[in-house]
Every structure is written in structure tokens, then in C-alpha cells.
Scaffold this active site. Structure first.
Site, short mmCIF file in Angstrom:
data_model
loop_
_atom_site.label_atom_id
_atom_site.label_comp_id
_atom_site.label_asym_id
_atom_site.label_seq_id
_atom_site.Cartn_x
_atom_site.Cartn_y
_atom_site.Cartn_z
N SER A 52 0.82 -1.21 0.00
CA SER A 52 0.00 0.00 0.00
C SER A 52 0.85 1.26 0.00
O SER A 52 2.00 1.26 0.44
CB SER A 52 -0.91 0.02 1.22
OG SER A 52 -1.72 -1.11 1.24
N1 SAH Z 1 0.71 -5.71 3.99
C1 SAH Z 1 1.43 -6.00 2.77
C2 SAH Z 1 0.63 -5.76 1.51
C3 SAH Z 1 -0.45 -6.74 1.38
S1 SAH Z 1 -1.22 -6.92 -0.20
C4 SAH Z 1 2.75 -5.25 2.71
O1 SAH Z 1 3.02 -4.46 3.62
O2 SAH Z 1 3.50 -5.48 1.77
C5 SAH Z 1 -2.46 -8.04 0.37
C6 SAH Z 1 -1.95 -9.43 0.64
O3 SAH Z 1 -3.01 -10.18 1.20
C7 SAH Z 1 -1.50 -10.18 -0.61
O4 SAH Z 1 -0.18 -10.58 -0.47
C8 SAH Z 1 -2.47 -11.35 -0.69
O5 SAH Z 1 -1.87 -12.53 -1.19
C9 SAH Z 1 -2.86 -11.52 0.78
N2 SAH Z 1 -4.10 -12.22 1.03
C10 SAH Z 1 -5.28 -12.16 0.33
N3 SAH Z 1 -6.19 -12.95 0.91
C11 SAH Z 1 -5.60 -13.51 2.01
C12 SAH Z 1 -6.04 -14.40 3.04
N4 SAH Z 1 -7.28 -14.91 3.07
N5 SAH Z 1 -5.17 -14.75 4.01
C13 SAH Z 1 -3.90 -14.26 4.00
N6 SAH Z 1 -3.43 -13.42 3.06
C14 SAH Z 1 -4.27 -13.04 2.09
#
Ligand code: SAH
Length: 209
Positions: A52
Site C-alpha cells: 500500500s
Molecule cells: N501488507 C502487505 C501488503 C499486502 S497486499 C505489505 O506491507 O506489503 C495483500 C496481501 O493479502 C496479498 O499478499 C495477498 O496474497 C494476501 N491475502 C489475500 N487474501 C488472504 C487471506 N485470506 N489470508 C492471508 N493473506 C491473504
């Protein structure tokens, strides 16, 4: 980044601003090219995911601050992605558990966290819409992927003494960052601001398309 994107937009907590100064964002980006990595925008990750925009990470972290502060707080992040948000939480002194559904992303995040000195972050692979009950209750839960509603297991795993959950809620293409505060069986909800996150895919999220 801190001055123009965070301080200018009313992020004032000195500890939080310090954490953003200390965590090297470029180390967590897939294409680590400063100054791009410090721009006022999200960054691409493998598997179609994103880190983000710095301001959104700061606003969500700020809204999730537990009543007793960050130091020693038990915190769950859902959606490890690059590990950047987890590093910010670790810098703040939290005990971080972070869960990611893509094994490869979790592996890369583990590498970067350790390479940058964040040895204490506990990384799990699985469906974070179910939370991580083994390490509950959590003083704060930050969900960095968007869901249609707040997953009940996450509310159940929130500390009843004012635990806070922050998560974008809405459709697949636009959401409102939502803050939930739990006091015993009472759950208070308020909405912060619009955002666009990748979907939370899982039992209590969206279906995989
Ligand atoms: N917080 C992260 C950015 C996250 S992007 C950072 O600082 O880089 C959102 C992430 O959520 C993605 O990597 C995606 O694979 C993950 N995601 C989506 N659904 C999910 C679930 N049910 N459980 C765990 N991770 C999930």
C-alpha cells in the site's frame, strides 16, 4: 516521504513517524529503485499483489493503535505481502504474527524481514480470514486486503478490553477503511476513508476468481 506524505497529512505520532524513517521501504519492494520505492503510491509485488501507499499504511496503523500502546502488544496482520507493514509494526515494538495465503510471498517477506533485522515476526501461511487462533487474543488486527464484511473469527480473536481491528470493507474494486473496537461483547464500528485494496480471498472473504 515522511515529511511530504505523512506529516503533511496529519500523521503526528512521533513513534510512528520514526518507524517509517527506519524501515527501508525499497528493501521490501519487488523493484527496489529509490526514489520510486518512496513515492506517494502503492508498489507492485509478485503474484499481482501490492504494498500500500505509505500514507495508507500509516493511517491504518495509527487507527489500529491498541489502548496500551504498541510496545509488547500482540498484533495480527492479515496479508503479509512484502513484509513492509509487519516491519513497521515490529519497529513500534509489537509482537507481530502475520499470515499470507501465497507461500512464495511469505518466503520472500521472511527473507527481507530477517535481512533487515526483524527476527521476531512470526510468519504463517494460510487463510487469514480465519485469523490465527493459536496466538489470540490480539490487541490489534490489521487486514491489508479488502473483504465484503468483517470476518467473525477476527472479531472473536480481538482482545475484549478495547482491541482494535482495521480493515478495508466494500466491493472488490473500492472500499472504506473500517475500524472496529471491541469492549466485551460490544463491537463499535466507524469508517475512515476510501481505499482500493487487493481482495481478501478466503472462507470469510471473497472467492478466488
Ligand atoms: N501488507 C502487505 C501488503 C499486502 S497486499 C505489505 O506491507 O506489503 C495483500 C496481501 O493479502 C496479498 O499478499 C495477498 O496474497 C494476501 N491475502 C489475500 N487474501 C488472504 C487471506 N485470506 N489470508 C492471508 N493473506 C491473504
Amino acid at each position: 516521504m515522511v515529511r511530504e506524505q505523512l506529516e503533511a497529512r496529519a500523521i503526528t505520532d512521533p513513534a510512528l513517524l520514526d518507524a517509517f524513517r527506519r524501515v527501508p521501504r525499497h528493501a521490501f519492494a519487488a523493484e527496489p529503485e529509490p526514489p520510486t520505492a518512496y513515492g506517494d503510491h502503492a508498489l507492485p509485488l509478485p503474484a499481482g499483489q501490492t504494498i500500500s501507499q505509505p500514507y495508507i499504511v500509516a493511517a491504518m496503523t495509527s487507527a489500529a493503535q491498541p489502548p496500551g500502546g504498541w510496545r509488547g502488544a500482540q498484533v495480527l496482520e492479515v496479508g503479509t505481502g512484502s513484509g513492509y507493514q509487519a516491519a513497521i509494526l515490529a519497529e513500534l515494538g509489537a509482537e507481530v504474527v502475520s499470515i499470507e495465503r501465497h507461500r512464495e510471498l511469505s518466503r520472500l517477506a521472511a527473507e527481507q524481514l530477517v535481512a533487515n533485522g526483524y527476527h521476531g515476526v512470526r510468519l504463517l501461511v494460510g487463510d487469514g480470514s480465519e485469523g490465527a487462533p493459536e496466538w489470540a487474543p490480539y490487541d490489534a488486527i490489521i487486514v491489508t486486503a479488502a473483504g465484503p464484511s468483517i470476518p467473525q473469527p477476527l472479531i472473536d480473536q480481538l482482545a475484549p478490553s478495547g482491541g482494535r481491528l482495521v480493515m478495508p470493507i466494500g466491493s472488490r474494486d473500492h472500499q472504506l477503511v473500517t475500524v472496529v473496537e471491541r469492549h466485551g461483547s460490544e463491537v463499535r464500528t466507524r469508517q475512515l476513508e476510501p481505499a482500493v485494496f487487493v481482495p481478501l480471498i478466503g472462507e470469510h472473504g471473497f472467492t478466488d476468481e
